[in-house]
Design an enzyme around this catalytic site. Sequence first.
Site, PDB file in Angstrom:
ATOM      1  N   ASP A   7       0.860  -1.186   0.000  1.00  0.00           N
ATOM      2  CA  ASP A   7       0.000   0.000   0.000  1.00  0.00           C
ATOM      3  C   ASP A   7       0.897   1.238   0.000  1.00  0.00           C
ATOM      4  O   ASP A   7       2.075   1.165   0.371  1.00  0.00           O
ATOM      5  CB  ASP A   7      -0.923   0.030   1.227  1.00  0.00           C
ATOM      6  CG  ASP A   7      -1.917   1.197   1.141  1.00  0.00           C
ATOM      7  OD1 ASP A   7      -2.608   1.323   0.122  1.00  0.00           O
ATOM      8  OD2 ASP A   7      -1.980   2.007   2.088  1.00  0.00           O
ATOM      9  N   SER A   8       0.308   2.365  -0.385  1.00  0.00           N
ATOM     10  CA  SER A   8       1.060   3.612  -0.353  1.00  0.00           C
ATOM     11  C   SER A   8       1.448   3.975   1.083  1.00  0.00           C
ATOM     12  O   SER A   8       2.404   4.716   1.291  1.00  0.00           O
ATOM     13  CB  SER A   8       0.213   4.732  -0.938  1.00  0.00           C
ATOM     14  OG  SER A   8      -0.985   4.843  -0.202  1.00  0.00           O
ATOM     15  N   CYS A  70      -4.100  -1.381  -2.498  1.00  0.00           N
ATOM     16  CA  CYS A  70      -4.176   0.068  -2.682  1.00  0.00           C
ATOM     17  C   CYS A  70      -5.011   0.279  -3.936  1.00  0.00           C
ATOM     18  O   CYS A  70      -4.611  -0.143  -5.032  1.00  0.00           O
ATOM     19  CB  CYS A  70      -2.763   0.620  -2.862  1.00  0.00           C
ATOM     20  SG  CYS A  70      -2.709   2.366  -3.289  1.00  0.00           S
ATOM     21  N   GLU A 162      -3.067   9.255   7.689  1.00  0.00           N
ATOM     22  CA  GLU A 162      -1.608   9.019   7.782  1.00  0.00           C
ATOM     23  C   GLU A 162      -1.000   9.869   8.903  1.00  0.00           C
ATOM     24  O   GLU A 162      -0.046   9.470   9.552  1.00  0.00           O
ATOM     25  CB  GLU A 162      -0.918   9.339   6.450  1.00  0.00           C
ATOM     26  CG  GLU A 162      -1.195   8.334   5.332  1.00  0.00           C
ATOM     27  CD  GLU A 162      -0.391   7.026   5.452  1.00  0.00           C
ATOM     28  OE1 GLU A 162       0.786   7.081   5.830  1.00  0.00           O
ATOM     29  OE2 GLU A 162      -0.982   5.965   5.183  1.00  0.00           O
ATOM     30  N   CYS A 194     -11.004   2.745  -0.998  1.00  0.00           N
ATOM     31  CA  CYS A 194      -9.638   3.099  -0.597  1.00  0.00           C
ATOM     32  C   CYS A 194      -9.368   2.309   0.674  1.00  0.00           C
ATOM     33  O   CYS A 194     -10.215   2.276   1.576  1.00  0.00           O
ATOM     34  CB  CYS A 194      -9.540   4.596  -0.320  1.00  0.00           C
ATOM     35  SG  CYS A 194      -7.973   5.074   0.467  1.00  0.00           S
ATOM     36  N   HIS A 196      -7.603   2.851   3.115  1.00  0.00           N
ATOM     37  CA  HIS A 196      -7.568   3.617   4.361  1.00  0.00           C
ATOM     38  C   HIS A 196      -8.966   3.774   4.978  1.00  0.00           C
ATOM     39  O   HIS A 196      -9.086   3.980   6.176  1.00  0.00           O
ATOM     40  CB  HIS A 196      -7.016   5.030   4.118  1.00  0.00           C
ATOM     41  CG  HIS A 196      -5.528   5.092   3.946  1.00  0.00           C
ATOM     42  ND1 HIS A 196      -4.880   4.603   2.840  1.00  0.00           N
ATOM     43  CD2 HIS A 196      -4.569   5.612   4.748  1.00  0.00           C
ATOM     44  CE1 HIS A 196      -3.571   4.817   2.961  1.00  0.00           C
ATOM     45  NE2 HIS A 196      -3.352   5.429   4.112  1.00  0.00           N
TER      46      HIS A 196
HETATM   47  N1  DGL Z   1      -4.976   3.470   0.455  1.00  0.00           N
HETATM   48  C1  DGL Z   1      -4.800   3.694  -0.926  1.00  0.00           C
HETATM   49  C2  DGL Z   1      -6.010   3.359  -1.737  1.00  0.00           C
HETATM   50  O1  DGL Z   1      -6.592   2.316  -1.462  1.00  0.00           O
HETATM   51  C3  DGL Z   1      -4.140   4.943  -1.367  1.00  0.00           C
HETATM   52  C4  DGL Z   1      -4.349   6.181  -0.674  1.00  0.00           C
HETATM   53  C5  DGL Z   1      -3.368   7.242  -1.128  1.00  0.00           C
HETATM   54  O2  DGL Z   1      -2.169   6.993  -1.029  1.00  0.00           O
HETATM   55  O3  DGL Z   1      -3.829   8.298  -1.584  1.00  0.00           O
HETATM   56  O4  DGL Z   1      -6.370   4.058  -2.650  1.00  0.00           O
END
Ligand code: DGL
Length: 270
Positions: A7-8, A70, A162, A194, A196
């Site tokens: 993931d990012s 991600c 984050e 997402c 997150h």
């Molecule tokens: N958590 C990631 C996603 O599922 C990326 C969020 C990001 O880095 O902007 O899109």
Amino acid sequence: MAVGIFDSGLGGLTVLDAVQKRLPDVPLVYLGDNAHAPYGVRDADDVYDLTTRAADRLFQAGCDLVILACNTASAAALRRMQEAWVPTDKRVLGVFVPLIEALTERQWGDNSPPREVAVKHVALFATPATVSSRAFQRELAFRAIGVDVEAQACGGVVDAIEDGDMILAEALVRSHVDALRRKMPTPEAAILGCTHYPLMQEVFQDALGPDVAVYSQANLVAESLADYLIRHPKMMGPGEASKFLTTGDPKRVSSRATQFLRRQITFEAA
Ligand code: DGL
């Protein structure tokens, strides 16, 4: 026999947690590209470059199969990677398809023509890059007809998560849900597109109300991975130890991760 999860930043930990519960004997190597998060505001070439670099790092760590946990990377880079970059003895899979299969009541890997499904009005919450890729609508159109999708780009939510600023994240989620409702007053289903966002799932559900079915990916991806590994057992790579890697500051990232998963997580430098 390790599997890589990328993931990012921290969001993919929601997927890692579900995979660990579903497949407790499979070693997992997690890589968070915290130094470059968020991806959601980057352009597709940038996301592609960062994602290929990260997948390569996970191959080096003994993973033959890498899950892009991600949505932004899955939306902006996965197809290009699969077409022209992934070595023949490796696999890279994304997180969209398991979710869309659940929404459209399909078995895993059912590639029959698109058909009408029960749900007609779907709200998609995702990063700006995922929304502008239209990858969700494209994958959905392969499987379902007559579904109206309204997408809401949720700027700022990933940064707030984050940074560990959950008060700001909650305020932003509520304002994005309000914005969505102005465009689609009565969605039947909402997709948290997402990784997150499951960390804010209760807030999404509260803001949307009890009549909206909220789909989040972690358990769906874990089930789909379990099924994939039964069909492709050789894709378990040679790595034997679970570990957490980050391109960011391991101390800071470990402390946030521990806070999110409510258990000790120790990251090391990627
Ligand atoms: N958590 C990631 C996603 O599922 C990326 C969020 C990001 O880095 O902007 O899109």
